[in-house]
Design an enzyme around this catalytic site. Structure first.
Site, short mmCIF file in Angstrom:
data_model
loop_
_atom_site.label_atom_id
_atom_site.label_comp_id
_atom_site.label_asym_id
_atom_site.label_seq_id
_atom_site.Cartn_x
_atom_site.Cartn_y
_atom_site.Cartn_z
N CYS A 109 90.29 -31.78 -21.11
CA CYS A 109 90.49 -31.40 -22.50
C CYS A 109 91.73 -30.52 -22.66
CB CYS A 109 89.29 -30.61 -23.01
SG CYS A 109 87.75 -31.49 -22.84
N ARG A 143 96.97 -35.09 -19.06
CA ARG A 143 95.81 -34.45 -18.42
C ARG A 143 94.57 -35.33 -18.44
NH1 ARG A 143 96.32 -28.74 -18.20
NH2 ARG A 143 94.07 -28.58 -18.28
N TRP A 166 87.98 -34.79 -23.26
CA TRP A 166 87.55 -35.61 -22.12
C TRP A 166 86.04 -35.50 -22.10
CZ3 TRP A 166 85.25 -34.67 -17.25
CH2 TRP A 166 85.42 -35.68 -16.29
N ASN A 207 87.38 -26.12 -24.70
CA ASN A 207 87.44 -26.68 -23.34
C ASN A 207 86.38 -25.97 -22.51
OD1 ASN A 207 89.68 -28.03 -24.17
ND2 ASN A 207 91.13 -26.99 -22.82
N GLY A 208 85.75 -26.69 -21.61
CA GLY A 208 84.73 -26.08 -20.76
C GLY A 208 83.36 -26.66 -21.07
N GLU A 222 94.22 -40.37 1.72
CA GLU A 222 95.02 -40.16 0.53
C GLU A 222 95.51 -41.51 -0.04
OE1 GLU A 222 95.43 -38.00 -1.53
OE2 GLU A 222 97.32 -38.37 -2.55
N LYS A 240 94.61 -42.95 -3.77
CA LYS A 240 95.63 -43.37 -4.74
C LYS A 240 95.28 -44.76 -5.29
CE LYS A 240 97.05 -40.38 -5.56
NZ LYS A 240 96.78 -39.09 -4.98
N GLU A 266 92.26 -44.60 -7.67
CA GLU A 266 92.50 -43.89 -8.92
C GLU A 266 93.23 -44.71 -9.95
OE1 GLU A 266 94.51 -40.25 -7.32
OE2 GLU A 266 93.10 -39.25 -8.65
N HIS A 299 82.27 -48.63 14.02
CA HIS A 299 80.91 -48.10 13.90
C HIS A 299 80.27 -48.41 12.55
CE1 HIS A 299 81.53 -46.12 17.72
NE2 HIS A 299 82.71 -45.73 17.25
N LYS A 331 93.85 -34.75 -15.31
CA LYS A 331 94.85 -34.17 -14.41
C LYS A 331 94.31 -32.90 -13.76
CE LYS A 331 98.67 -33.62 -12.27
NZ LYS A 331 98.74 -34.38 -11.02
C1 AGP Z 1 94.70 -36.59 -7.20
O1 AGP Z 1 95.39 -37.77 -7.35
C2 AGP Z 1 93.58 -36.41 -8.09
N1 AGP Z 1 93.88 -36.68 -9.43
C3 AGP Z 1 92.62 -35.28 -7.84
O2 AGP Z 1 91.90 -35.67 -6.70
C4 AGP Z 1 93.18 -33.86 -7.60
O3 AGP Z 1 93.93 -33.82 -6.44
C5 AGP Z 1 92.02 -32.86 -7.56
O4 AGP Z 1 91.33 -32.88 -8.78
C6 AGP Z 1 92.47 -31.46 -7.23
O5 AGP Z 1 93.38 -30.99 -8.18
P1 AGP Z 1 94.20 -29.67 -7.94
O6 AGP Z 1 95.07 -29.89 -6.77
O7 AGP Z 1 94.97 -29.48 -9.21
O8 AGP Z 1 93.22 -28.57 -7.70
#
Ligand code: AGP
Length: 610
Positions: free
Chosen positions: A2, A27, A74, A100-101, A483, A487, A490, A506, A605
């Site tokens: 948000c 975001r 969001w 927000n929250g 990682e 990616k 996501e 395994h 974000k």
């Molecule tokens: C990364 O591509 C993600 N969008 C997500 O996993 C992110 O890395 C995670 O939410 C942590 O965010 P931060 O580094 O801002 O704390």
């Protein structure tokens, strides 16, 4: 996640609010809305979908006025509908609130308000706040007092902005666990959940602290803390590169940020490498060499990509400094009551500096009396401010929801940290100099890897129609594989899992068939021959093979359907190069699948809720 933007000044509010919301689009959100005050009337417009939809609605039904609040939502409580979008209006139409929250006791507050005859229009937790303020305000016109009076009733987290037709020209903000920043302009004031939204108007900002409430008018502001009373805030100046929010010729922010990584690593290392001493140095750690030498264990807590970077850090620190390292999911660490002794160094890693779980981990370590350090990108963020010391990444503003350049900056910083800790222990001067030189070479080497993008784009065609993919890496490349898989998930919505290469036998090997590609992260190194055997095992089961390997590695090339080369470099810097093809691979798969790369579904974000 948000976003909040509020404005009061001499100009029409809605274009400023909309521009602010657009700057927060990165975001992640699923609806947006606006409330303005004009001639003591309150106008509220809200729409599910993109900010563009709200903008179109405002052409038909404008929201005039020079004071207002706005929001990108969001969804947490209730789906993304027009009704659930913020702002929410309190009983009698006397206040509008954006939030927000999460309000954890919203159900009991809702029941209490319903028992008083108040009818709810949405399924959100936020609507209780609007009604509570409206009831408290009653026939009065002291909006700040009404907000202050109800805040103790809220359990959970909030960043709030509130307006009322009773108080034209005023915006009230409040913060507990969800960021809010005040922008100080000439004859105008803004508030926002992220400085990015307001930086085109002013670079002078004051970050609100938990427990603070602010009242802004065009020419004045007043901040009060719930216990400490009136507050004189620290005014910060935020440097802003005008083009940082622009695409600069790239099609997507993610692509732009992938291509920025030579500079990212250069900036992360700038002024920190000490070649003459064969070490690295961080001014912000606030720890003497003697204190650093006394450390017996390192704990990293982080989420997502930052967690993966921390895992690379584990391998690096164990290798260079021979120190035991544990990497914790921040969301688990905060409630796990992990035993930490006084010689444990606790680090949290966060690009945004606002991730609720990571902040929770930091606060838990602080509560236990441990000095805490942060590796963070966002200057002035909550985590950066609450940690006892730390290291900024200097990666610049990262817009892409899929984090890329922050990962590289984190790994560069962790390599330097491992070097510094190593040189305080047994790592020799020549070995230290070799690490410095390797790091110095990384920016140009990343640039070389970026030139292979056409090869990677062709390899992406092999993944586009897969249902699922395995990403495999050994040793320091295991987190890189994780990682790469993250990616892909996501932004392309393809299922992908990362495993240590040998672990495949395994269980995951059962998944391998002609339709299930394996992406091997396999540059030449001490375990290369073993990795080649694992590649053979996949090949024997007809699994398509994409591999990231050392250029000229004929053995790996001959086993692979697609071979993505990186330069021949020492193992210690291989993760910084090997991740680049994986980022580009995910990007091109998503592109071929027609996905919304910079606004992937369901993602935010910075994740500011638990
Ligand atoms: C990364 O591509 C993600 N969008 C997500 O996993 C992110 O890395 C995670 O939410 C942590 O965010 P931060 O580094 O801002 O704390």
């Amino acid at each position: 996640m948000c976003g909040i933007v509020g404005y009061t000044g001499a100009h029409e509010a809605s274009p400023i609010l909309l521009a602010g919301l657009r700057r927060l689009e990165y975001r992640g959100y699923d609806s947006s809305g606006i409330a303005t005050i004009s001639d003591s009337q309150m106008i509220v417009r809200k729409k599910s979908g993109r900010v563009r939809v709200l903008e179109e609605a405002l052409v038909v039904e404008p929201a005039p006025g020079s004071c207002g609040i706005s929001h990108t939502r969001w969804a947490t409580h209730g789906p993304a509908t027009d009704r659930n979008a913020h702002p929410h209006v309190g009983h009698g139409g006397t206040v509008a609130v954006v939030h927000n929250g999460v309000i954890e006791n919203h159900s009991s507050l809702r029941k209490e308000l319903e028992a008083r005859g108040i009818v709810f229009k949405s399924q959100t937790d936020t609507e209780v706040i609007a009604h509570l303020i409206a009831v408290e305000l009653g026939d009065g016109d002291d909006l700040l007092a009404a907000v202050e009076a109800i805040l103790p009733r809220l359990e959970g987290t909030y960043g709030l902005a509130v307006v009322s037709p009773r108080c034209p020209g005023q915006v009230i903000g409040a913060r507990l666990g969800s960021p809010l920043v005040l922008g100080l302009g000439e004859g105008e004031h803004l508030i926002a959940s992220d400085p990015v939204a307001i930086l085109p108007h002013t670079s002078r900002v004051a970050f609100l602290q938990d427990g603070e409430v602010v009242r802004v008018t065009p020419h004045d502001f007043e901040i009060r803390h719930r216990e400490r009373g009136s507050i004189t805030p620290r005014i910060d100046r935020i440097d802003w590169k005008p083009d940082a929010g622009e695409l600069s010729g790239y099609d997507h922010y993610m692509q732009k940020e992938i291509h920025e990584q030579p500079d990212t690593v250069r900036d992360a290392c700038r002024g920190r490498l000490r070649k003459a001493e064969g070490t690295a140095y961080f001014g912000g750690l606030n720890m003497s060499p003697r204190q650093l030498r006394g450390i017996r264990r390192v704990v990293f807590a982080a989420c997502g990509t930052s967690w993966h970077a921390a895992l690379v850090g584990e391998y690096l620190i164990e290798r260079l400094a021979r120190l035991p390292v544990e990497v914790e999911y921040a969301s688990e660490f905060r409630y796990r009551n992990a035993p930490l002794d006084s010689r444990t160094l606790v680090f949290v890693l966060s690009q945004s500096g606002e991730t609720a779980d990571t902040l929770g981990a930091l606060r838990e370590a602080t509560r236990q009396g441990h000095p805490t350090l942060a590796i963070c990108n966002t200057v002035g963020s909550t985590i950066a401010r609450e940690a006892d010391g730390g290291i900024y990444l200097h990666a610049g503003h990262e817009v892409g929801v899929a984090s890329t350049k922050a990962f590289s900056a984190q790994v560069a910083v962790l390599t330097m940290l491992a070097l510094e800790l190593g040189r305080l222990r047994h790592l020799s001067f020549p070995d230290g100099v070799a690490v410095v030189e390797a790091l110095e070479s990384v920016p140009d080497l990343i640039a070389e890897v970026l030139k292979t993008e056409p090869i990677i784009a062709r390899a992406a065609e092999k993944l586009t129609h897969a249902q699922s993919a395995l990403y495999l890496g050994r040793d320091i490349h295991f987190p890189v594989a994780l990682e790469g898989a993250l990616k892909l998930k996501e932004i392309s919505y393809l299922h992908a899992e990362g495993y240590p290469t040998a672990e495949m036998k395994h269980g995951p090997i059962a998944l391998i068939d002609k339709q299930t590609p394996c992406v091997f992260v396999a540059p030449k190194g001490s375990l290369h021959a073993k990795t080649l055997s694992n590649v053979e095992e996949v090949r024997a089961r007809l699994g398509p093979i994409i591999s990231v390997g050392t250029e000229g590695d004929e053995s790996l090339m001959s086993l692979s359907d697609s071979f993505l080369p990186i330069p021949d470099v020492p193992e210690i810097i291989q993760p910084l190069l090997a991740v680049i093809p994986l980022q580009l691979l995910a990007y091109h798969v998503a592109r071929l699948r027609g996905c919304d790369i910079d606004k992937p579904r369901n993602l935010a974000k910075s994740v500011t809720v638990e």
